[in-house]
Design an enzyme around this catalytic site. Structure first.
Site: not given
Ligand code: GLU
Length: 317
Positions: A256-257
């Site tokens: 997700k980063r």
């Protein structure tokens, strides 16, 4: 009977998360059972403001709907099992915690990370670090650890029994894990006072009457622990469908980063919801061509057993 999708609002969902959401939705729709959206926002330090709303908007945009659960205007309400946000469900976790305490299945632990590392000369590794050597299981050792760390609040651990849990994952097949040897005494309440995912997810799935847990294969390793808790708390044990994770071009898991696989980027490039659904479905073998197709049309194309068989093939690859 019901299914669910249970995202953590720690950032926008990437395409891999969305593919899992699509599969969970398809499973529930094809089984003609209610579908629940639950926000797993328990780990407050990791929750990103606005993320729940973004997730809801993205699922809606893709044409995935749900019968119960979080909504933009009221993330906590929306059906008979409300609230649907974990941050509002503490009383349920507290009650389950008390049940486990009454059965003497849990104990407080004062060990620091360093203590755990030092306690075993060759610590057995588990996904999140060394397997807990059981120091605080012993009341005398526990008193000693408490003396050593007078200011440290206790975490609570579940006594992993010397028991092999076996289950038949609907996609992965037969799985078995020996709790004491392969998992060890696991945390169900953290030292910072938050209930751990392992407890919360079981309480929620149990109380919400979930019969089919469809989620990413990264959680396969948590399942034996959760089955143990389902039994300890007298809940019905659901079926598990661990779906393959989406990998990037280098074969690494999406994260997700970095945001490189966000739906937003695809939208900015002018892709339609149907194009995204078609891509996601094709990437896991649900359709034979990468074409534009709506989520609703996909339901017409598949049967429940057809969905399962195609996912079994993808899970083997
Ligand atoms: N909240 C977890 C996640 O987003 C999923 C938990 C589950 O489905 O059991 O990875």
């Amino acid at each position: 009977m019901s299914g669910r999708y249970a995202p953590s609002p720690s950032g926008p969902l990437h395409l891999g998360n969305l593919r899992t959401a699509l599969i969970a939705w398809l499973q529930a729709r094809l089984a003609a059972m209610p579908f629940i959206l639950r926000m797993e926002d328990l780990d407050l330090p990791r929750v990103k403001p606005g993320s729940s709303e973004q997730i809801i908007a993205d699922l809606r945009w893709l044409g995935l709907d749900w019968d119960e659960g979080a909504s933009i205007t009221n993330p906590g309400s929306g059906g008979p099992s409300a609230p649907y946000a974990q941050s509002a469900r503490n009383p349920f976790y507290q009650k389950a915690f008390q049940q486990l305490l009454d059965k003497d299945l849990i104990y407080p632990c004062y060990c620091s990370r360093k203590d755990i590392q030092q306690a075993a000369s060759a610590p057995h590794l588990h996904e999140n670090g060394p397997i807990y050597p059981g120091t605080c299981r012993d009341p005398e050792m526990r008193a000693e650890m408490e003396r050593r760390h007078p200011d440290k609040p206790a975490a609570w651990r579940y006594r992993a029994p010397a028991r092999t849990i076996e289950f038949e994952d609907r996609l992965v097949g037969r799985v078995s894990q020996t709790l004491d040897r392969e998992v060890g005494d696991f945390v169900i309440k953290r030292a910072d006072g938050l209930f751990a995912y392992q407890l919360a997810v079981v309480v929620d799935d149990g109380l919400m009457g979930i019969t089919d847990v469809v989620r990413g294969a990264d959680l396969l390793d948590s399942t034996a622990r959760q089955i143990e808790l389902f039994e300890a708390l007298d809940y019905l044990i659901p079926n598990f469908w661990h779906v393959p994770l989406m990998l990037d071009a280098q074969g690494a898991r999406l994260s997700k980063r970095d945001g490189s696989d966000s739906l937003e980027l695809w939208r900015q490039q002018g892709k339609s919801a149907e194009a995204v659904i078609g891509f996601l479905a094709h990437s896991v073998g649900l359709i034979d061509r990468d074409c534009s197709i709506s989520a609703r049309e996909l339901v017409q194309e598949l049967t429940l057993e057809g969905l399962r068989q195609r996912l079994v093939v993808a899970a083997r690859e």
